[in-house]
Design a protein around this motif. Structure first.
Motif, mmCIF file in Angstrom:
data_model
loop_
_atom_site.group_PDB
_atom_site.id
_atom_site.type_symbol
_atom_site.label_atom_id
_atom_site.label_comp_id
_atom_site.label_asym_id
_atom_site.label_seq_id
_atom_site.Cartn_x
_atom_site.Cartn_y
_atom_site.Cartn_z
ATOM 1 N N LEU A 1 88.190 -26.365 -56.141
ATOM 2 C CA LEU A 1 87.676 -25.152 -55.511
ATOM 3 C C LEU A 1 88.809 -24.221 -55.073
ATOM 4 N N THR A 2 88.513 -22.938 -55.076
ATOM 5 C CA THR A 2 89.429 -21.985 -54.463
ATOM 6 C C THR A 2 89.350 -22.183 -52.943
ATOM 7 N N LYS A 3 90.276 -21.603 -52.223
ATOM 8 C CA LYS A 3 90.236 -21.704 -50.759
ATOM 9 C C LYS A 3 88.947 -21.101 -50.215
ATOM 10 N N GLU A 4 88.507 -20.005 -50.815
ATOM 11 C CA GLU A 4 87.284 -19.334 -50.357
ATOM 12 C C GLU A 4 86.052 -20.210 -50.620
ATOM 13 N N GLU A 5 85.970 -20.798 -51.829
ATOM 14 C CA GLU A 5 84.842 -21.674 -52.149
ATOM 15 C C GLU A 5 84.824 -22.899 -51.237
ATOM 16 N N ASN A 6 85.998 -23.437 -50.951
ATOM 17 C CA ASN A 6 86.094 -24.603 -50.073
ATOM 18 C C ASN A 6 85.585 -24.256 -48.669
ATOM 19 N N LYS A 7 85.933 -23.071 -48.183
ATOM 20 C CA LYS A 7 85.454 -22.630 -46.867
ATOM 21 C C LYS A 7 83.941 -22.452 -46.868
ATOM 22 N N ARG B 1 90.475 -29.790 -51.687
ATOM 23 C CA ARG B 1 89.621 -28.747 -52.268
ATOM 24 C C ARG B 1 88.927 -29.202 -53.549
ATOM 25 N N LEU B 2 88.381 -30.415 -53.496
ATOM 26 C CA LEU B 2 87.628 -30.959 -54.618
ATOM 27 C C LEU B 2 86.156 -31.062 -54.234
ATOM 28 N N LYS B 3 85.311 -31.017 -55.225
ATOM 29 C CA LYS B 3 83.874 -31.172 -54.989
ATOM 30 C C LYS B 3 83.268 -31.892 -56.172
ATOM 31 N N VAL B 4 82.426 -32.890 -55.898
ATOM 32 C CA VAL B 4 81.690 -33.560 -56.965
ATOM 33 C C VAL B 4 80.302 -32.936 -57.025
ATOM 34 N N GLN B 5 79.848 -32.703 -58.254
ATOM 35 C CA GLN B 5 78.561 -32.036 -58.452
ATOM 36 C C GLN B 5 78.031 -32.378 -59.834
#
Length: 165
Positions: A152-158, A98-102
């Protein structure tokens, strides 16, 4: 700045381990294709085995062929990470953790920025700077490229995953 929490070292390293397995698989496939390519050049008399017993020995014995293989393997690795970072901000391992690079404003990375970030990661060792940068939790590649890795939260990851459809 994003209001999402920044990713810590352990999650980054766990994600990197997942991605490392995928990159190794791509490296193996690339090496097999490279061996077949060199073998085809030998079959068409473009190259010769000379004193070497097989294609692998030829590649090991030729600094040019060995160097080309090394460049090809680095290119495959850089393209793997850059593709995923520009498409969704998440590699396979990053999605699992649940990671995101931005960018700090939440945008996806451009190709030049993703390539630079991949090249400056120093085989993952750049992540150790997260231990020193307590407040912003930036790795070397984040500092150089002006990026951040968020948790990310689980919702954001989805949402990220579902946006790929």
């Amino acid at each position: 700045m994003s209001d999402l929490p920044k990713a810590g070292l352990l999650r980054r390293l766990a994600s990197l381990m997942y991605d490392g397995l995928v990159v190794i698989a791509f490296a193996m496939l690339t090496t097999i294709m490279y061996l077949f390519f060199i073998q085809s050049l030998i079959s068409f008399d473009v190259l010769s085995l000379g004193k070497y017993e097989d294609v692998s020995a030829l590649i090991q014995g030729s600094s040019l062929l060995y160097g080309l293989r090394a460049i090809l393997l680095v290119l495959v690795s850089v393209l793997f990470f850059s593709y995923f970072w520009t498409k969704s901000g998440q590699t396979i391992g990053m999605r699992a953790w649940r990671l995101k690079v931005q960018t700090p404003d939440g945008a996806l990375l451009s190709w030049p920025k993703a390539i630079l970030r991949s090249l400056t990661a120093v085989l993952g060792l750049g992540n150790l700077l997260v231990l020193i940068d307590f407040k912003q939790k930036r790795a070397l590649q984040d500092m150089i490229c002006g990026t951040e890795v968020v948790f990310l939260t689980k919702e954001e990851n989805k949402k990220v995953y579902n946006s790929l459809d």
